[in-house]
Structure formats: C-alpha cells, structure tokens
Design an enzyme around this catalytic site. Sequence first.
Site, PDB file in Angstrom:
ATOM      1  N   ASP A  83      -5.873   2.697   1.793  1.00  0.00           N
ATOM      2  CA  ASP A  83      -6.967   3.183   0.960  1.00  0.00           C
ATOM      3  C   ASP A  83      -6.546   4.118  -0.167  1.00  0.00           C
ATOM      4  OD1 ASP A  83      -6.308   5.339   2.598  1.00  0.00           O
ATOM      5  OD2 ASP A  83      -8.286   6.210   2.300  1.00  0.00           O
TER       6      ASP A  83
ATOM      7  N   ASP B  56      -2.192   1.601   6.832  1.00  0.00           N
ATOM      8  CA  ASP B  56      -2.060   3.002   6.467  1.00  0.00           C
ATOM      9  C   ASP B  56      -2.833   3.788   7.535  1.00  0.00           C
ATOM     10  OD1 ASP B  56      -1.771   5.365   4.901  1.00  0.00           O
ATOM     11  OD2 ASP B  56      -3.828   5.086   4.252  1.00  0.00           O
TER      12      ASP B  56
END
Lengths: 51, 760
Positions: free
Chosen positions: B633, B448
């Site tokens: 996250d 990500d």
Amino acid sequence: MLDFLYLVPIALVLGALALGAFMWALGSGQYEDLDGAAERILFDDEDRPLK
Amino acid sequence: MASGFAEKAFSTAANGGRVRADELRLASRVLKDGFRQVEISVPTMHCGGCMQKVEKGLAKLPGVSEARVNLTSKRVTVRWQDEGVPPPLVETLHSLGFEAHLTDAKADAKDHTFSELLRALAIAGFAAGNIMMLSVSVWTGADPATRDLFHWISAAIAVPALVYSGRIFFRSAWGALRRGHTNMDVPISIGVLLAFGLSLYETIHHGSHAYFDAAASLLFFLLIGRTLDHLMRERARTAVTGLANLAARGALVLRPDGTRVYTPVDDLKPGMTIQLSAGERIPVDARVISGQSNLDCSLVTGESLPRPASAGMLLQAGTMNLTGPLTIEAMSDAKDSFLAEMVRMMEAAEAGRSGFRRISDRAAQLYAPAVHTAAFLTFVGWMIATGDVHRAITVAIAVLIITCPCALGLAVPMVQVVAARRLFEKGILLKDGGALERLAEIDTVVLDKTGTLTLGAPRLLNGETLEPAIMALAARIAVHSQHPYARALAAFADGTDVSLLDDARITEVSGAGLEAHIGEHVYRLGRPSWAVAERVEAGAGRHSSNVVLSKDGKLLGAFEFSDPLRDGAAETLQELKQSGIAIEILSGDRAETVRRVAESLGIAFSSDVRPDGKVAHIGSLQDSGRKVLMVGDGLNDAPALVAAHASMAPASAADIGRNAADLVFLHESLMAVPQAFRIALSARKLVYQNLALAVIYNLCAVPIAIAGFVTPLVAAIAMSLSSLLVVANALRLRDGGRLGYFDAKTWDILPRLRPVARSA
C-alpha cells in the site's frame, strides 16, 4: 420499379438523421453522466450540463 | 502566483480534510469572463438526494455561479466568480456531511478515446445496417442494373465508414508493422482493406458479388469488443484516481522579507524556507530548522509508529507531519525528491514487465500468418486449378473474411469485461485486462506488512477492561491530537458523550504526549516515563503499555495498543496456501514488529527492506522463474508493485501506490486477494475456451471457403454466429447463472461501486 429511387434515399436520410442525433448527443455531453441523468428526471429545476 | 491572496486565505489550514484556499485555486482552471472552475471528487454521493444537496448547498455560497454533479464519476464541477478568496467549497461539503477531495487536474482529462470509439462504433453500425439492407435486396434477386446501383450506394456508404471507423485499427496495425511485429489489427486491416478493394473492383466491373457488408459488419463487431475493452479499463481507472488525492500540491513558503506565499510544489527550490502546519504532508525532501513534531512515515518506510522530529533532521517528501508546526528548509526540487525517485524506479521497473504479451496478441501472432498463408495457398491452388485470376482472388478473399477474427477480437475483451464486473461486485477494481491475465499466472504472493497485512493504524486492545470514566477522560484529551495512538483512543470513545475540553488548556508535548489542565489537576496522556512520577513508574512498566493516563503524576490507567491484522488475513493465507502458492512478507518496518506478525501467521518474512531492496527481492524471485503477486500500500511499495508480475493495493493506499497497482480492493478484508485470483483463473479458462471455439469455427468454415462455396450471405451468417457464440460463452462467468447480461446495466459499472465506495 422506380420506387427505390426515392425509398432508398429516404431510408438513408432517416438513418443519417438518427446517426447525426446520436453524434450531437454524444458531443453535447449527454452520455457523460448516465446515473445522474436518471436521477435528474425527478428534479423540477431547469438544468443543463456544465462543460 | 497570488501573494496578497495567500495572506488572506491562510487561515484555512490543510488539516483533517480541509483544503487551503490556495490549493483550491491551484487545482482550478481559469474560464473567460473572470470565472474559475474546479472539479471536486465527492465519493460518498450515491443518489438524487445527495446530488441536490450538493448542488444546492454549493450554489448558495457567495460567488458560486454554478455547481453541477456528475453522479457517474462522483464529482462536482463548480464555477465561481474569481474575486479574491475562493468560496469554502470543500468545507461546505464537509459540513453537508460529504467527504470531498480536490481532484488532480492531470488525472482528470476527459476520456477522448472513449468518445472516439463510440463515434467510430456508431458510424460502423450505421454503415453495416444500411449496407446489409441493400445487400439483402441484392441477394433476394435483383436485376443487374439495380444490383449495380445498390453496390454503388453500398460503396458510397462504406468508404466514409471505412476511413472513419477503420482508422482505429489501421493506426494500430501500422504502428505494430513499423516496429516490426504484428498484432490483432494487422489481419483485421488487411482483411477489411482487401475485401473493400475487391468489392470496389467487382462493382466497377458489374460483378455479381460485393463484400461491402462483410467489411462494414466486421468493423462493427470488432469495435464493440474494442469499446468494451476500453470502457472496462477507463472506468476502473477514474474510480481509482477519484477516491482521494493525498499528494501535497504546494507549501507555504516564508520569504526573506517575511511574507508568506503559497507556492506550487513544482516551483519549490532548494534553500526555500517552508512553514508546515500539523496535518500537512512534506512536499519535497527537507531539513528541519525549528519546531518539534511527530512524523508519520508509514507511506514512505512502512514503519507504523510515528517518529519524533526535531531541528536538524532530514525529512523525506510524502511524510506526514502529525503533531506540531515545523519550519523546514527545502533540500531538493520536486523533481529530485524521494517521490520523484520512486517514480523513476517505477519507470525502470515498468520496462521489466513490458515482456508480457496479452493473450490476444499472442493468438494474433499465430493467427495472422496462418490466415494469410491459408488465403495465399487458396489463391495459388485456384490459379493452378482454373487459371482464372479473378476467381482465385475472390475465393482467397472469402477465406480472409470468413476467418475474420471477430471471435478473437470479441472473445478476450468480453470475458474481461464480465470478469471486471464480477470483481467490482466484490469491491475490487481492475485496471486492465492484461492484469487479469497476469494475475492468473502467479505462484508466489509477497505481502507488505503495514497497511496491507495489518490495518496500519493502532487499535486499543484493553478498552473494555478499563473504567468507563477513565476511558471517557482519555478520549476527551486524545481528540486534540493527530497521533495514531490518540486517534485510536478517540475512535474508541466514538459515539459516547465526549464533551470537548477547552483548547487552551491542552498542550501537546512532542515525543511525549498530551497535557491537560482540568480544574487544579494536571492530567498527562502519553509515554509512561513522562506522564507518571518516577516512584510509580515501575508499576506502570508491568503493563508493557505504550500509553498511560496520569493525574498529577499518579497512574490512572494504562492503554495497550496493537496494529491489528486486516480482516480475513488468516483465511486468505490459508486459501492461498491450499492453491499451492508460496507466501512471504516483505516489509520496511522494524524486525521485531514484523517477526511478531509473521510468526503468528506462520510465514517467511524480510524486514527493514528499502524500496530498492523490495524491487531487487522481487526481481530475484522472478529471475528464478516465479511469478509474483505483490500486495502493498505504501509509497515505498510502489516500485515493487510495478516490478511484480501482478499487484494489488487496498483503497487506503497512497495515491501513487493505488496508481501503480493492477487491482485495488475497496473492502477492508484481505480475502479480496484469493477472490480476485479465483476470478482471474476462471476468466483465463473462459478465454481459452473462446479461443478454442474460434479455432473450431475456423476449422469448419475455412475448408468450405477454400472450396469456393462461400457466398456473402454465408460469410455474414457464419461471422455473426461465431461472435454470438463467444459472447454467450463469456457471459457464463456471471454469478448465479442468471441470463440476460444486457438486461442488467452493462454500461454503468459504477453503481456497483456505491456500497463499496461508501464503506471504503
């Protein structure tokens, strides 16, 4: 030769006592905070675990 | 729940780590005698001094009857008299210099399995020791009467031990058999029960050999492995949940009659009007009725810059309200919100991963039939050779015992505990051993962007080149806002003398910036088009900056920000590439932002990906035979974290992200990813070595047992030796070749976390 009639029970009872002591300690939360216990020995105050 | 009470308590806004009194009340539980008790996580406690400071500081508060720190789990349990407003526990901890969070009551349940395992282990150890003592007397030569007596005493000790300690294996074996497959516990249970049954038969018929000692010590050794396995998983999990708890527990609901009630999230209904102050998270999907603010959507979409919010806008649960108060109308129940949808997607993704079988289970699949066939063939062979049923059964059971899966049962958890410890030393928390096995298999890494590859918080780039006086002024204004740019500015001035300005003279203009009246001048910090009068704006535009400081419309300074890469990002990618692992970025952020980062690192990327898109992308990679490690996250990454073969999240991740990930790294550096991968690889090597050792041991021992030469003494010695061998081999995973694993504090992994938890 009949020694073991009392020696064996004594050995077993002592072992069982130690086992019982461990179980009691476990049940009363004495293994919940090993780090804290190591530090608390330096404190002067009375204390006991909160359940 | 507590309506009158909410009125009194609402002044403590849930802002910047402060906790609403109502929230404290919701997190606590009622004790008898009018007391309430709550657990608060204090991750920065690390010594006796901290403990005393926390306990004394809290005990001094009016109404608090007791405060007790648990240093291992870094929590403090507080009990107070339940009269009206709860004492300001979290605020007091903050003023003492400790970071503090309320812990989730659900995540907080005591670890009953661990104490059950410890009890079972103690009983098995007691039984094994005492039976062994009696057995040694028998082996050294006892007359038949004494031998029978000792066998009976052994049986009397073995029965309760078998029932109490053995049920952990029996339960699991029965569960596996009922669902039509086998696991490690099936051969264990059969071996133990047969050994016990035969021993009892022998004892009743005055036989010369009984195997009670083998049965009990088998249980003892296996329970050691089981306990280690559990210890590793559970400790890591409590550390993960203990770090912080971000989800909103409730919201201030405005009722038609004008009263305000703090309502738990679960009781929120569509149509309710909620007052949301700055710094609060949006509890359920909602629509803005009035107010202007900026929203931090990074947890939800992965987008790094705040979005302005105004009346009519739809908001998703989990978004943080940054700058201004909002009045919103709930659009869904907590169970129908975006958050709940994430959870459902995660559950769906979980099903995809259940195909993974742990090494020990796969070994058991081969092992159990092999052992049972060997024992059965032994029985048949001896029947044909001698026609003596009793003799044939005895030898067959000896085969079962000597092939005891001690080595197997200990080998895998032992390696995993040592690996988990090494990971802890590097600031990486491992959730369970299966994750380590999966991590070793990966060949693709999907990252990500916001919060993972980058820190997710903008930093000031040109701080050094600006005049200190202008910097200081900008910082003094910036501390009044929660906007990420403002926080970055304020952080840059940390440590320098920032005398606070009078609150009343600062106003925040949503979507534009901060306005300060100092003396007769108007200072504006924010968007260039708003802060600077038009004729100067062309000049400001040259700086391509997002934030400027102006005095009465004249430009004073322009600030440039960027979201910096996480430490070690470049080295991490380099190292992964060298290991032959494919890397790509999968982000929910806007294309141009992602492209900049991806091009600077030279890796492929996809942008504007929704959570379901992330899951689908990972699914298609896995369908084409790739094993994907997902590093992410945000809330939006959570389903993808579960869908991937293995997953990692930084400690700064959203709660739900941390819980979804297999590994959590506490340091800022992304180097944790290759480090964890390396340790996983060497752990896998050791596991395979241990399994090979177990096979070699069996190849040597089984023929001897089949030939009928195994006495109980030989069986016990062989079993212990094989166990010690795999334990010793597992310990080789440690750094620096230091011996004496048990000299170090094997049992408490958490002290290892102190430095890393502090830096996290």
